[in-house]
Design a protein around this motif. Structure first.
Motif, PDB file in Angstrom:
ATOM      1  N   LYS A 132      41.263  23.433 -11.601  1.00 49.18           N
ATOM      2  CA  LYS A 132      41.972  22.950 -12.799  1.00 49.18           C
ATOM      3  C   LYS A 132      41.356  21.643 -13.284  1.00 49.18           C
ATOM      4  N   GLU A 133      41.099  20.733 -12.365  1.00 52.65           N
ATOM      5  CA  GLU A 133      40.462  19.460 -12.731  1.00 52.65           C
ATOM      6  C   GLU A 133      39.111  19.697 -13.383  1.00 52.65           C
ATOM      7  N   LEU A 134      38.318  20.552 -12.760  1.00 53.74           N
ATOM      8  CA  LEU A 134      36.976  20.818 -13.288  1.00 53.74           C
ATOM      9  C   LEU A 134      37.039  21.480 -14.665  1.00 53.74           C
ATOM     10  N   LEU A 135      38.019  22.346 -14.876  1.00 56.88           N
ATOM     11  CA  LEU A 135      38.191  22.978 -16.190  1.00 56.88           C
ATOM     12  C   LEU A 135      38.574  21.942 -17.242  1.00 56.88           C
ATOM     13  N   ILE A 136      39.440  21.028 -16.869  1.00 53.08           N
ATOM     14  CA  ILE A 136      39.903  20.004 -17.810  1.00 53.08           C
ATOM     15  C   ILE A 136      38.780  19.033 -18.157  1.00 53.08           C
ATOM     16  N   TYR A 137      37.971  18.663 -17.168  1.00 47.34           N
ATOM     17  CA  TYR A 137      36.878  17.725 -17.429  1.00 47.34           C
ATOM     18  C   TYR A 137      35.803  18.343 -18.313  1.00 47.34           C
ATOM     19  N   ASP A 138      35.726  19.686 -18.294  1.00 43.68           N
ATOM     20  CA  ASP A 138      34.843  20.412 -19.204  1.00 43.68           C
ATOM     21  C   ASP A 138      33.355  20.072 -19.019  1.00 43.68           C
ATOM     22  N   GLU A 139      32.982  19.686 -17.798  1.00 46.04           N
ATOM     23  CA  GLU A 139      31.577  19.362 -17.547  1.00 46.04           C
ATOM     24  C   GLU A 139      30.801  20.570 -17.021  1.00 46.04           C
ATOM     25  N   LEU A 140      31.515  21.515 -16.414  1.00 45.43           N
ATOM     26  CA  LEU A 140      30.877  22.698 -15.840  1.00 45.43           C
ATOM     27  C   LEU A 140      31.470  23.956 -16.463  1.00 45.43           C
ATOM     28  N   ASN A 141      30.635  24.999 -16.595  1.00 48.46           N
ATOM     29  CA  ASN A 141      31.192  26.273 -17.049  1.00 48.46           C
ATOM     30  C   ASN A 141      31.760  27.016 -15.840  1.00 48.46           C
ATOM     31  N   LEU A 142      32.405  28.137 -16.078  1.00 45.55           N
ATOM     32  CA  LEU A 142      33.087  28.867 -15.013  1.00 45.55           C
ATOM     33  C   LEU A 142      32.121  29.355 -13.931  1.00 45.55           C
ATOM     34  N   SER A 158      38.401  33.958 -10.820  1.00 46.90           N
ATOM     35  CA  SER A 158      39.388  34.265 -11.864  1.00 46.90           C
ATOM     36  C   SER A 158      40.600  34.997 -11.298  1.00 46.90           C
ATOM     37  N   ASN A 159      40.353  35.966 -10.421  1.00 46.51           N
ATOM     38  CA  ASN A 159      41.460  36.715  -9.800  1.00 46.51           C
ATOM     39  C   ASN A 159      42.343  35.802  -8.964  1.00 46.51           C
ATOM     40  N   GLN A 160      41.725  34.944  -8.168  1.00 48.55           N
ATOM     41  CA  GLN A 160      42.501  34.046  -7.319  1.00 48.55           C
ATOM     42  C   GLN A 160      43.254  33.015  -8.167  1.00 48.55           C
ATOM     43  N   PHE A 161      42.607  32.509  -9.201  1.00 49.31           N
ATOM     44  CA  PHE A 161      43.229  31.544 -10.110  1.00 49.31           C
ATOM     45  C   PHE A 161      44.462  32.161 -10.763  1.00 49.31           C
ATOM     46  N   LYS A 162      44.320  33.381 -11.247  1.00 48.61           N
ATOM     47  CA  LYS A 162      45.450  34.049 -11.912  1.00 48.61           C
ATOM     48  C   LYS A 162      46.566  34.352 -10.928  1.00 48.61           C
ATOM     49  N   LYS A 163      46.209  34.741  -9.714  1.00 42.67           N
ATOM     50  CA  LYS A 163      47.207  35.046  -8.685  1.00 42.67           C
ATOM     51  C   LYS A 163      48.070  33.808  -8.382  1.00 42.67           C
ATOM     52  N   VAL A 164      47.441  32.644  -8.344  1.00 47.74           N
ATOM     53  CA  VAL A 164      48.151  31.405  -7.999  1.00 47.74           C
ATOM     54  C   VAL A 164      48.886  30.809  -9.202  1.00 47.74           C
ATOM     55  N   THR A 165      48.233  30.787 -10.369  1.00 50.64           N
ATOM     56  CA  THR A 165      48.808  30.085 -11.527  1.00 50.64           C
ATOM     57  C   THR A 165      49.501  31.006 -12.522  1.00 50.64           C
ATOM     58  N   GLY A 166      49.155  32.302 -12.490  1.00 49.46           N
ATOM     59  CA  GLY A 166      49.675  33.231 -13.492  1.00 49.46           C
ATOM     60  C   GLY A 166      48.864  33.210 -14.779  1.00 49.46           C
ATOM     61  N   LEU A 167      47.807  32.400 -14.823  1.00 48.75           N
ATOM     62  CA  LEU A 167      46.966  32.269 -16.009  1.00 48.75           C
ATOM     63  C   LEU A 167      45.509  32.541 -15.650  1.00 48.75           C
ATOM     64  N   THR A 168      44.750  32.960 -16.625  1.00 45.60           N
ATOM     65  CA  THR A 168      43.311  33.070 -16.401  1.00 45.60           C
ATOM     66  C   THR A 168      42.714  31.675 -16.576  1.00 45.60           C
ATOM     67  N   PRO A 169      41.561  31.410 -15.973  1.00 48.81           N
ATOM     68  CA  PRO A 169      40.929  30.097 -16.172  1.00 48.81           C
ATOM     69  C   PRO A 169      40.652  29.808 -17.654  1.00 48.81           C
ATOM     70  N   SER A 170      40.240  30.832 -18.393  1.00 47.65           N
ATOM     71  CA  SER A 170      39.944  30.642 -19.827  1.00 47.65           C
ATOM     72  C   SER A 170      41.210  30.244 -20.583  1.00 47.65           C
ATOM     73  N   PHE A 171      42.310  30.922 -20.298  1.00 49.76           N
ATOM     74  CA  PHE A 171      43.564  30.605 -20.984  1.00 49.76           C
ATOM     75  C   PHE A 171      44.031  29.198 -20.606  1.00 49.76           C
ATOM     76  N   TYR A 172      43.877  28.841 -19.338  1.00 47.29           N
ATOM     77  CA  TYR A 172      44.249  27.498 -18.885  1.00 47.29           C
ATOM     78  C   TYR A 172      43.461  26.438 -19.654  1.00 47.29           C
ATOM     79  N   LYS A 173      42.183  26.681 -19.813  1.00 51.73           N
ATOM     80  CA  LYS A 173      41.324  25.750 -20.538  1.00 51.73           C
ATOM     81  C   LYS A 173      41.733  25.670 -22.014  1.00 51.73           C
ATOM     82  N   GLN A 174      42.107  26.803 -22.610  1.00 47.72           N
ATOM     83  CA  GLN A 174      42.571  26.826 -23.997  1.00 47.72           C
ATOM     84  C   GLN A 174      43.847  26.010 -24.166  1.00 47.72           C
ATOM     85  N   LEU A 175      44.740  26.075 -23.189  1.00 45.73           N
ATOM     86  CA  LEU A 175      45.976  25.285 -23.251  1.00 45.73           C
ATOM     87  C   LEU A 175      45.646  23.802 -23.366  1.00 45.73           C
ATOM     88  N   LYS A 176      44.665  23.369 -22.583  1.00 43.43           N
ATOM     89  CA  LYS A 176      44.244  21.970 -22.638  1.00 43.43           C
ATOM     90  C   LYS A 176      43.699  21.632 -24.013  1.00 43.43           C
TER      91      LYS A 176
END
Length: 186
Positions: A132-142, A158-176
């Motif tokens: 989540k931190e790395l996605l928010i900092y936007d310095e690295l791609n997935l 992506s599967n593990q991220f969605k399992k834990v957060t309920g969101l895809t990494p891309s959607f999480y990044k879009q929220l930010k």
């Protein structure tokens, strides 16, 4: 003499602990995440006062051996995932066992018994927080994040991220990005 402290997980916590030690005139050599190396024995009065002062800051001086061991495990994992530039290239079980000089089975059983989750689940939760931190900092791609966090593929991450957060990494990044855009509209 070593003292162990629960919830001491950041540089800010370390600064607060140093301040409390200074106030009580306790000489120390090291203040690390979850641990203080004190140069001389402290009196029961100093220990009691330190315990009370730390509690006011949300920190807890530990007394029993199981709690101390659990904090050591948590600190090794936190340091490994959040504060090192690169994750170890050995199995996490080997890394933790080597760092703490205990048999991993013993560590895993004790951790599960006390925390109610496995060490592996705890590691996954921390890896997701780091992602989540790395996605928010936007310095690295997935792809780069997956590589950095030792995932076998972006799909696995992506599967593990969605399992834990309920969101895809891309959607999480879009929220930010949406939150940022909304703030700019104010």
């Amino acid at each position: 003499m070593r003292l162990y402290i629960r919830y001491m997980v950041s540089l800010r916590c370390k600064m607060m602990v140093r301040e409390e030690l200074k106030k009580l005139d306790i000489q120390y050599a090291i203040v690390e995440l979850g641990m203080i190396e004190i140069l001389e024995d402290i009196t029961p009065v100093q220990r009691k006062q330190l315990k009370e002062n730390l509690l006011k800051s949300g920190l807890e001086l530990l007394d029993d051996k199981k709690s101390i061991l659990i904090e050591k495990i948590k600190n090794v994992i936190t340091e490994m995932i959040h504060y090192s530039d690169e994750l170890p290239h050995v199995n996490y079980s080997d890394y933790i066992s080597e760092k703490l000089d205990y048999d991993y089975t013993y560590l895993a059983n004790t951790f599960s018994e006390v925390k109610g989750i496995t060490i592996q689940q705890f590691i996954i939760l921390h890896k997701i927080e780091r992602i989540k931190e790395l996605l928010i900092y936007d310095e690295l791609n997935l792809t780069e994040i997956a590589y950095k966090m030792h995932y076998s593929s972006v799909a696995h991450l992506s599967n593990q991220f969605k399992k834990v957060t309920g969101l895809t990494p891309s959607f999480y990044k879009q929220l930010k990005d949406k939150r940022k855009a909304n703030l700019e509209d104010l």
